[in-house]
Enzyme design. Structure first.
Site, PDB file in Angstrom:
ATOM      1  N   LYS A   1       0.842  -1.199   0.000  1.00 56.93           N
ATOM      2  CA  LYS A   1       0.000   0.000   0.000  1.00 56.93           C
ATOM      3  C   LYS A   1       0.880   1.253   0.000  1.00 56.93           C
ATOM      4  CE  LYS A   1      -3.540   2.201   2.843  1.00 56.93           C
ATOM      5  NZ  LYS A   1      -4.435   2.052   3.987  1.00 56.93           N
TER       6      LYS A   1
ATOM      7  N   GLU B   1      10.508  -4.905   4.504  1.00 50.47           N
ATOM      8  CA  GLU B   1      10.575  -6.310   4.086  1.00 50.47           C
ATOM      9  C   GLU B   1      10.222  -6.452   2.604  1.00 50.47           C
ATOM     10  OE1 GLU B   1       9.068  -5.147   6.750  1.00 50.47           O
ATOM     11  OE2 GLU B   1       9.244  -6.519   8.457  1.00 50.47           O
TER      12      GLU B   1
ATOM     13  N   GLY C   1      -4.863  -2.369   5.334  1.00 49.37           N
ATOM     14  CA  GLY C   1      -4.127  -3.528   4.810  1.00 49.37           C
ATOM     15  C   GLY C   1      -4.844  -4.844   5.064  1.00 49.37           C
ATOM     16  N   ARG C   2      -5.295  -5.053   6.300  1.00 56.72           N
ATOM     17  CA  ARG C   2      -5.901  -6.345   6.636  1.00 56.72           C
ATOM     18  C   ARG C   2      -7.323  -6.477   6.109  1.00 56.72           C
ATOM     19  NH1 ARG C   2      -4.762  -3.102  10.816  1.00 56.72           N
ATOM     20  NH2 ARG C   2      -6.366  -2.439  12.285  1.00 56.72           N
TER      21      ARG C   2
ATOM     22  N   GLU D   1      -4.904  -7.497  15.146  1.00 58.64           N
ATOM     23  CA  GLU D   1      -4.391  -6.160  14.818  1.00 58.64           C
ATOM     24  C   GLU D   1      -5.518  -5.136  14.935  1.00 58.64           C
ATOM     25  OE1 GLU D   1      -0.700  -5.022  12.095  1.00 58.64           O
ATOM     26  OE2 GLU D   1      -2.451  -5.460  10.888  1.00 58.64           O
TER      27      GLU D   1
ATOM     28  N   HIS E   1      -5.578 -34.073  16.963  1.00 58.66           N
ATOM     29  CA  HIS E   1      -4.489 -34.961  17.392  1.00 58.66           C
ATOM     30  C   HIS E   1      -3.358 -34.163  18.009  1.00 58.66           C
ATOM     31  CE1 HIS E   1      -6.225 -38.572  15.542  1.00 58.66           C
ATOM     32  NE2 HIS E   1      -6.827 -37.655  14.804  1.00 58.66           N
TER      33      HIS E   1
ATOM     34  N   LYS F   1       9.552  -1.659  14.932  1.00 60.07           N
ATOM     35  CA  LYS F   1      10.150  -1.312  13.635  1.00 60.07           C
ATOM     36  C   LYS F   1      11.208  -0.234  13.810  1.00 60.07           C
ATOM     37  CE  LYS F   1       6.116  -1.416  10.671  1.00 60.07           C
ATOM     38  NZ  LYS F   1       5.378  -0.595   9.734  1.00 60.07           N
TER      39      LYS F   1
HETATM   40  C1  G6Q Z   1      -2.595  -4.052   8.066  1.00 59.51           C
HETATM   41  C2  G6Q Z   1      -1.365  -3.369   8.410  1.00 59.51           C
HETATM   42  C3  G6Q Z   1      -0.098  -4.042   7.927  1.00 59.51           C
HETATM   43  C4  G6Q Z   1       0.275  -3.730   6.483  1.00 59.51           C
HETATM   44  C5  G6Q Z   1       1.724  -4.195   6.248  1.00 59.51           C
HETATM   45  C6  G6Q Z   1       2.178  -3.961   4.825  1.00 59.51           C
HETATM   46  O1  G6Q Z   1      -3.699  -3.663   8.306  1.00 59.51           O
HETATM   47  O2  G6Q Z   1      -1.457  -2.063   8.000  1.00 59.51           O
HETATM   48  O3  G6Q Z   1      -0.138  -5.439   8.083  1.00 59.51           O
HETATM   49  O4  G6Q Z   1      -0.595  -4.356   5.594  1.00 59.51           O
HETATM   50  O5  G6Q Z   1       2.570  -3.531   7.126  1.00 59.51           O
HETATM   51  O6  G6Q Z   1       2.086  -2.622   4.486  1.00 59.51           O
HETATM   52  P1  G6Q Z   1       2.228  -2.160   3.004  1.00 59.51           P
HETATM   53  O7  G6Q Z   1       1.115  -2.754   2.208  1.00 59.51           O
HETATM   54  O8  G6Q Z   1       2.182  -0.672   3.025  1.00 59.51           O
HETATM   55  O9  G6Q Z   1       3.549  -2.687   2.506  1.00 59.51           O
END
Ligand code: G6Q
Length: 574
Positions: A221, A227, A282-283, A368, A399, A519
């Site tokens: 986003k 990462e 994001g989620r 989250e 199990h 972070k």
């Molecule tokens: C979700 C969070 C988080 C995000 C990641 C990746 O709700 O905001 O999990 O999706 O940190 O972020 P980017 O899509 O910006 O790389």
């Protein structure tokens, strides 16, 4: 537990001082000693009455520790917390994510063309459909083999690079809908998902692959996530080594992002970028362009089916009366279990192999969103908020950890998810699978008394070990078949259940400040690990010692540690 200084340091007792909350506390005292065994025995229709159905989902919540009086009181609580207004605020684009000053409009991602959702004076639905159309064209080109790599080869492997919300949804949905990726695609494509900063993730995902037949989808986003950018650079270098030309990247990289400027700086042609908007968390983004890998796997038609499943559940959540409203009921029961029965966890147990990543996906969605310690106004809460979600597909879990759910000392409410039809029928295996699901819910609810154990001629000394207390709450979520539509409605069910819980707890379910501190500290620590000379360390004594040890061992020549491992092997007597 929380200590604060500043304006928001007064605990907020808004929730706990509401009349409905107090009434629920009193109600809990009157039902706490009731056993599900007796509640079912005294009320033969309980299993039919405590159930609701919508958008292809049947929810049986009768095996919760509730009486006829519980749901009306929980609904009264929802009303006193203004749940109806909160729902309307989300659906009409109000800035309900207050700590980030954002609207929360994932519901717009699945709104049918022609519906109007206005943000900042602009209807966002036409934009959503424009992106969906571009995704569809691109997906068809890749699926049909028309989209060619730089050397003229069609794409054989798609690799999604992203993390958190830009990864968990794509992995979960790809796995959930894998059946459809084989059935109606013209060609079989392979899919991999790379998230981890650990270089192993990238190296293993690309082992044996050919860059000229590989397409990377860089999902971010912000396009600023360490990462993802690190793995995207590794992918870039991997492609350049084989294809030797910056121009080649255009055929092997596409991006999903809100940040066109940084996408272009990275070297991805923005004509190959699929956008979304800052009102998509994001989620909550699997149904945006973040779902591009899913669309390539199952085709645009199936992807749209998934969106209609989402939308059907959205409509139900927005309009159905609370007493029939699945997400509201599930959310309120989660509040009941958390705040009154004192349960701190929920186990999610899908009896469907295709949903093997669903618990991991839900962990982010729920934890989250609702792992928060202050209210929207910034006051510390004086009640528990989001429980820990975890799980594994049944019957595997049976199990392993089910022992603790049945006989341990923690109360763990369970969500069982099952389907009436298998996508891969094989003799009677599906019936056996579902028999296990139903049996587990019975065993948890009704248990087995000492008298029942003894009646089976079990020796007295062993009997206590074989007693099941029962009275352990569960929901059963039953659907007909795992279709894209069913997946959409199932995800939306949980999204809105999380929303309901957040509205009761008066927290911001849409921010995630809790991931920031680690972070920042990592960005300060990385140079200390990488520095050639011994850096001064100003951490605590634990962190300093760990860093020194890491520096020493990570700099040891690799051959040496391999030799010593080989040496110790050779000492093992044969
Ligand atoms: C979700 C969070 C988080 C995000 C990641 C990746 O709700 O905001 O999990 O999706 O940190 O972020 P980017 O899509 O910006 O790389």
């Amino acid at each position: 537990m929380t200590t604060f200084t500043g304006a928001g340091d007064q605990p907020d007792s808004g929730l706990t001082s509401l009349p409905a909350y107090k009434a629920l506390q009193a109600h809990y005292e009157s039902v706490r000693d009731l056993h599900l065994r007796d509640m079912f025995a005294q009320d033969p229709e309980r299993g039919e009455r405590f159930a609701a159905e919508a958008a292809g989902v049947y929810l049986d919540y009768s095996k919760n520790r509730i009486t006829n009086g519980t749901i009306p009181l929980l609904i009264r609580l929802a009303e006193q917390c203004g749940l109806r207004d909160h729902i309307e605020a989300m659906f009409t684009g109000k800035e309900i994510n207050r700590s980030e000053r954002r609207s929360v409009l994932h519901i717009a991602l699945r709104a049918p063309a022609g519906e109007q959702i206005v943000v900042d004076g602009e209807d966002v639905v036409p934009e959503v459909h424009k992106v969906l159309e571009r995704m569809a064209q691109f997906s068809e080109a890749v699926r049909s083999g028309q989209w060619l790599g730089y050397t003229g080869n069609p794409i054989k492997t798609v690799i999604n690079i992203g993390i958190g919300g830009s990864a968990l949804g794509p992995v979960m949905a790809y796995n959930a809908l894998k059946y459809y990726s084989h059935n109606d695609s013209h060609r079989d494509l392979a899919f991999h998902f790379v998230s981890n900063m650990d270089p192993t993730d990238f190296v293993e995902a690309t082992r044996g692959l050919h860059p000229e037949e590989t397409l990377f989808i860089i999902c971010s986003k912000t396009f600023g996530t360490l990462e993802t950018l690190t793995n995207a650079h590794a992918a870039r270098a991997w492609c350049l080594r084989a294809l030797g030309n910056e121009d080649a990247l255009k055929r092997h990289f596409v991006a999903v992002s809100t940040n066109a400027e940084d996408v272009a700086k990275f070297g991805i042609d923005t004509a190959n970028m699929f956008g979304f908007w800052d009102w998509v968390g994001g989620r909550y983004s699997i149904d945006s362009a973040i779902g591009l890998s899913t669309m390539i796997a199952v085709g645009p038609h199936r992807f749209r089916e998934m969106l209609s499943g989402f939308h059907a559940m959205d409509e139900h959540f927005r309009h159905a009366p609370f007493e029939e409203n699945l997400p509201v009921l599930m959310g309120l029961l989660a509040v009941w279990n958390t705040n009154f029965l004192d349960a701190s966890m929920v186990a999610v147990l899908p009896y469907a192999e295709y949903l093997n990543r669903f618990p991991a996906y839900l962990q982010q969605l729920t934890m989250e969103s609702n792992g928060k310690h202050v209210t929207q106004d910034g006051h510390p809460v004086d009640y528990q908020t989001g429980p820990v979600y975890w799980g594994e597909p049944g019957t595997n879990g049976q199990h392993s950890f089910y022992q603790l759910i049945h006989q341990g000392t923690h109360l763990i409410p369970c969500d069982f998810i099952g389907f009436c039809q298998s996508l891969n029928p094989l003799t009677n295996q599906h019936d056996e699978l579902m028999a296990n699901l139903f049996a587990q819910t019975e065993a948890l609810a009704f248990g087995k008394t000492y008298e029942q154990v003894i009646a089976e001629d079990i020796p007295q000394w062993q009997a206590p070990h074989r007693v099941f207390e029962g009275n352990r709450p569960s929901n059963v979520i039953l659907l007909e078949r795992l279709t894209p539509y069913a997946l959409g409605s199932l995800i939306a069910l949980y999204e809105h259940s999380v929303f309901t819980q957040g509205a009761i707890w008066q927290i911001d379910s849409f921010d995630q400040w809790g991931v920031e501190l680690g972070k920042v500290l990592a960005s300060l620590t990385a140079p200390e690990l990488e520095s050639e000379s011994e850096p001064p360390l100003n951490h605590d004594s634990s962190t300093n010692t760990l860093i020194r040890r890491y520096r020493k061992l990570s700099r040891q020549p690799r051959g040496l540690s391999e030799d010593s491992a080989a040496g110790s092997d050779s000492e093992v007597p044969s």
